[in-house]
Write a protein that holds these residues in place. Structure first.
Motif, PDB file in Angstrom:
ATOM      1  N   GLN A  86       0.940  -1.091   0.154  1.00 21.19           N
ATOM      2  CA  GLN A  86       0.026   0.087   0.063  1.00 21.19           C
ATOM      3  C   GLN A  86       0.836   1.197  -0.164  1.00 21.19           C
ATOM      4  OE1 GLN A  86      -2.642   1.578   3.367  1.00 21.19           O
ATOM      5  NE2 GLN A  86      -4.139   0.554   2.221  1.00 21.19           N
ATOM      6  N   GLY A  87       0.551   2.116  -1.040  1.00 21.81           N
ATOM      7  CA  GLY A  87       1.194   3.327  -0.953  1.00 21.81           C
ATOM      8  C   GLY A  87       0.337   4.704  -0.093  1.00 21.81           C
ATOM      9  N   GLY A  88      -0.100   5.388  -0.873  1.00 20.89           N
ATOM     10  CA  GLY A  88      -1.147   6.724  -0.332  1.00 20.89           C
ATOM     11  C   GLY A  88      -2.357   6.134  -0.266  1.00 20.89           C
ATOM     12  N   ASN A  89      -2.739   5.076  -0.728  1.00 27.72           N
ATOM     13  CA  ASN A  89      -4.098   4.517  -0.771  1.00 27.72           C
ATOM     14  C   ASN A  89      -5.183   5.317  -1.359  1.00 27.72           C
ATOM     15  OD1 ASN A  89      -6.260   2.759  -0.035  1.00 27.72           O
ATOM     16  ND2 ASN A  89      -6.639   3.431   2.194  1.00 27.72           N
ATOM     17  N   VAL A  93      -9.562   1.315  -7.717  1.00 22.13           N
ATOM     18  CA  VAL A  93     -10.067   0.084  -8.254  1.00 22.13           C
ATOM     19  C   VAL A  93      -9.952  -1.099  -7.144  1.00 22.13           C
ATOM     20  CG1 VAL A  93      -9.775   0.339 -10.784  1.00 22.13           C
ATOM     21  CG2 VAL A  93      -8.000  -0.421  -9.375  1.00 22.13           C
ATOM     22  N   GLY A  94      -9.939  -0.993  -5.714  1.00 19.35           N
ATOM     23  CA  GLY A  94      -9.922  -1.728  -4.992  1.00 19.35           C
ATOM     24  C   GLY A  94      -8.690  -2.337  -4.765  1.00 19.35           C
ATOM     25  N   GLY A  95      -7.626  -1.873  -5.359  1.00 16.30           N
ATOM     26  CA  GLY A  95      -6.311  -2.540  -5.590  1.00 16.30           C
ATOM     27  C   GLY A  95      -5.393  -2.471  -4.314  1.00 16.30           C
ATOM     28  N   SER A  96      -5.618  -1.356  -3.428  1.00 17.16           N
ATOM     29  CA  SER A  96      -4.843  -1.030  -2.344  1.00 17.16           C
ATOM     30  C   SER A  96      -5.358  -1.342  -1.099  1.00 17.16           C
ATOM     31  CB  SER A  96      -4.883   0.597  -2.482  1.00 17.16           C
ATOM     32  OG  SER A  96      -6.030   1.286  -2.197  1.00 17.16           O
ATOM     33  N   VAL A  97      -6.396  -2.126  -0.934  1.00 18.55           N
ATOM     34  CA  VAL A  97      -6.763  -2.483   0.520  1.00 18.55           C
ATOM     35  C   VAL A  97      -6.895  -4.125   0.529  1.00 18.55           C
ATOM     36  CG1 VAL A  97      -7.729  -0.447   1.186  1.00 18.55           C
ATOM     37  CG2 VAL A  97      -9.369  -1.998   0.129  1.00 18.55           C
ATOM     38  N   PRO A  98      -6.850  -4.880   1.561  1.00 22.00           N
ATOM     39  CA  PRO A  98      -6.977  -6.265   1.568  1.00 22.00           C
ATOM     40  C   PRO A  98      -8.454  -6.615   1.087  1.00 22.00           C
ATOM     41  CG  PRO A  98      -5.890  -5.403   3.533  1.00 22.00           C
ATOM     42  CD  PRO A  98      -6.538  -4.034   2.634  1.00 22.00           C
ATOM     43  N   GLY A 128       8.038   5.676  -1.287  1.00 18.94           N
ATOM     44  CA  GLY A 128       6.980   5.977  -0.444  1.00 18.94           C
ATOM     45  C   GLY A 128       6.970   7.562  -0.397  1.00 18.94           C
ATOM     46  N   CYS A 129       7.890   8.256  -1.259  1.00 22.54           N
ATOM     47  CA  CYS A 129       7.641   9.829  -1.354  1.00 22.54           C
ATOM     48  C   CYS A 129       6.216  10.075  -1.968  1.00 22.54           C
ATOM     49  CB  CYS A 129       8.804  10.171  -2.436  1.00 22.54           C
ATOM     50  SG  CYS A 129      10.481   9.893  -1.713  1.00 22.54           S
ATOM     51  N   ILE A 130       5.767  10.968  -1.467  1.00 21.36           N
ATOM     52  CA  ILE A 130       4.520  11.703  -1.941  1.00 21.36           C
ATOM     53  C   ILE A 130       4.697  12.443  -3.283  1.00 21.36           C
ATOM     54  CG2 ILE A 130       2.423  13.304  -1.263  1.00 21.36           C
ATOM     55  CD1 ILE A 130       2.651  12.061   1.515  1.00 21.36           C
ATOM     56  N   SER A 154      -1.484  13.028  -1.662  1.00 16.99           N
ATOM     57  CA  SER A 154      -1.255  11.722  -0.815  1.00 16.99           C
ATOM     58  C   SER A 154      -0.653  10.633  -1.579  1.00 16.99           C
ATOM     59  CB  SER A 154      -2.635  11.200  -0.213  1.00 16.99           C
ATOM     60  OG  SER A 154      -3.838  11.966  -0.722  1.00 16.99           O
ATOM     61  N   CYS A 155      -1.029  10.422  -2.777  1.00 18.19           N
ATOM     62  CA  CYS A 155      -0.243   9.221  -3.685  1.00 18.19           C
ATOM     63  C   CYS A 155       1.132   9.308  -3.445  1.00 18.19           C
ATOM     64  CB  CYS A 155      -0.819   9.117  -5.076  1.00 18.19           C
ATOM     65  SG  CYS A 155      -0.210  10.530  -6.080  1.00 18.19           S
ATOM     66  N   HIS A 156       1.987   7.932  -3.563  1.00 19.39           N
ATOM     67  CA  HIS A 156       3.032   7.672  -3.407  1.00 19.39           C
ATOM     68  C   HIS A 156       3.594   7.621  -4.966  1.00 19.39           C
ATOM     69  CE1 HIS A 156       3.092   6.179   0.962  1.00 19.39           C
ATOM     70  NE2 HIS A 156       2.337   7.395   0.985  1.00 19.39           N
TER      71      HIS A 156
END
Ligand code: FAD
Ligand code: S2G
Ligand code: ZN
Length: 477
Positions: A86-89, A93-98, A128-130, A154-156
């Motif tokens: 997970q980066g900035g969440n 498309v639901g890829g960033s959360v379990p 992880g840099c924004i 917020s995105c990384h």
């Protein structure tokens, strides 16, 4: 384990966490706030930006270095723990959360800028840099990031690479497949794959970094990137224009490439409904009267007088021939930000309607807006709103339909009709946001069976135990 949320989906046979496992990660990641287990801390990490997809992870791990990522994945691979990078969440498309209880590996503490070579314009940094912070940093050296998107706060950059993010600068600066010169990634078994390079040309063997751009966390965890940053332009202008028809939008797009040519740096459109959602839900003021369509034309060049002359001449011609009915050119940064806000905050404004059915698609330009018209006649009477906006220059439409809450009747009117409509015109069912959890079973609307089979073979090569971002991107069949 199946879940009420996804009754059709069985949890893979991944191990379940024990207290001993958590203790082992705590030894690995000493210090405050690096291993999160408190449900209230986990809530945000388990919930996606749209508040539609929610996981039930019991553990967030926050490594600071590539080596720590490697040590974590070695353990997870040996013990068969599923992992959700997970980066900035801010993914859509639901890829960033379990989907179930996958361990969340967050890059939020991997935010060091490693180097910036002002001569070549090459930046190397941790994943992880924004994005917004990177843009601020490089702009002090007269450079800009080659991508810009509404989630920049917020995105990384690691997430941007993993989703092959497009955004409003792609028209001028191309895709990340061109601006990323190198990257480092950690594979599922903990192996550190060093593809870092700061060379613009290097044709020695297969270009492996390309596999990770757009891999959505399934092939490895991107830990570093090397990016070519374009020169910051001395003068930037932004016009906000009102038009009567989508055909006029396309004519103006064609003419802008001809008359603005090398200084054209962005060409975005909004239909009247998408502007209305910003003015009504966010109380943002439009600088011009209501029109069926709006376009934002940005120019970026080195000579202000030349650019202003070129742009003014172009806009006057458009008004004279009647292609453009109304318009304004931003007079200062503040107005420029405001006008960009009308375009970049549509996603945020739509959230206020309730539930958002999002379709980020590529279409041939002559068909582009017909999808919005067809969907409006098919579901408009049942939905709160049907809007179309996006990156016309990239052939990328953002069709969004909203209802106060999830409505099975609206959803079944939309899918699979919308995907079939796009496939019949040989478009793409996901232009820039990826497939993630929500769209993976529609991949065959845009990719051949042979291509998907090859993707699965590559996935198996890099992640034989299937621990990285399971239930995402590739279909089960
Ligand atoms: P996350 O959301 O955390 O993750 C996204 C995916 O990447 C997940 O599958 C995750 O597992 C994976 N991932 C994250 N970090 C890594 C890593 N280090 N290594 C491997 N995998 C990783 N997208 C566009 O393309 N163009 C736009 O114009 C655009 N505008 C947006 C506007 C708004 C307001 C919002 C909310 C989103 C927008 N997006 C846009 C979506 C965009 O894809 C994401 O915002 C961004 O690229 C994802 O970055 P992130 O750090 O938030 O990744
Ligand atoms: C954009 C993201 C938001 C959306 O604004 O360009 O990529 O609503 C999109 O799809
Ligand atoms: Zn977009």
């Amino acid at each position: 384990l199946t879940s009420v949320r996804y009754p059709y989906l069985k949890r893979g046979n991944y191990s379940k966490l024990t207290d001993q496992d958590v203790a082992q990660f705590e030894r690995l990641l000493p210090g405050e706030q690096r291993v999160l287990t408190d449900p209230s801390d986990l809530e945000g990490y388990n919930t996606d930006w749209l508040k539609i997809c929610r996981g039930i992870s019991q553990l967030v791990l926050k490594p600071k270095t590539t080596e720590e990522v490697s040590d974590i994945l070695k353990i997870c691979n040996e013990k068969k723990f599923a992992v959700n990078p997970q980066g900035g969440n801010t993914g859509l498309v639901g890829g960033s959360v379990p989907v179930f209880d996958e361990i969340i590996l967050s890059t939020s503490l991997m935010n060091n800028i490693i180097s910036l070579d002002a001569l070549s314009g090459i930046l190397t940094c941790q994943a992880g840099c924004i994005l917004g912070n990177l843009n601020d940093h490089v702009s002090q050296h007269n450079l800009i990031m080659p991508l810009d998107l509404g989630a920049k706060g917020s995105c990384h950059i690691g997430g941007n690479l993993a989703t092959n993010a497009g955004g409003i600068r792609l028209l001028r600066y191309g895709s990340l497949h061109g601006s990323v010169l190198g990257l480092e990634a950690v594979l599922a078994n903990g192996e550190i794959l060093d593809c870092m390079s700061t060379l613009r040309k290097d044709n020695t063997g297969y270009d492996l970094k390309q596999l990770f751009i757009g891999s959505e966390g399934a092939l490895g965890i991107i830990t570093k990137a090397a990016i070519l940053c374009p020169q910051k332009s001395n003068t930037v202008n932004l016009a906000f224009l009102g038009l009567d028809s989508f055909n006029d939008v396309l004519d103006v797009f064609r003419d802008s490439k001809k008359h603005l040519s090398e200084i054209l740096s962005a060409f975005e459109f909004l239909d009247s409904e998408s502007l209305k959602v910003c003015t009504s839900n966010l109380q943002l003021a439009s600088p011009i009267a209501q029109h069926p369509f709006y376009i934002l034309i940005e120019t970026s060049g080195s000579n202000g007088t030349h650019d202003e002359e070129k742009l003014t001449q172009f806009l006057e011609t458009l008004m004279t021939v009647g292609k453009v009915k109304d318009g304004t050119v931003a007079v200062d940064d503040k107005q420029m930000q405001h006008i960009w806000g009308l375009r970049e905050r549509v996603a945020e404004a739509l959230l206020h309607d309730g539930y958002c059915y999002k379709y980020d698609v590529s279409l041939p330009l002559h068909d582009f807006y017909n999808l919005v018209l067809d969907m409006r006649s098919r579901v408009g009477h049942k939905a709160t709103r049907v809007v179309g906006y996006g990156h016309v220059g990239d052939g990328n439409l953002h069709l969004n339909i909203t209802s106060p809450s999830y409505d099975e009747e609206v959803a079944s009117l939309i899918e699979p009709f919308v995907y079939d409509w796009i496939a019949e015109r040989r478009g793409s069912i996901s232009a820039e946001h990826g497939l993630g959890f929500k769209k993976r079973h529609y991949i065959y609307h845009s990719k051949s069976r042979s291509a998907v089979a090859a993707m699965k073979a590559i996935k198996h090569l890099f992640d034989p135990n299937g621990i990285l971002n399971p239930y995402k991107t590739l279909p089960d069949d």
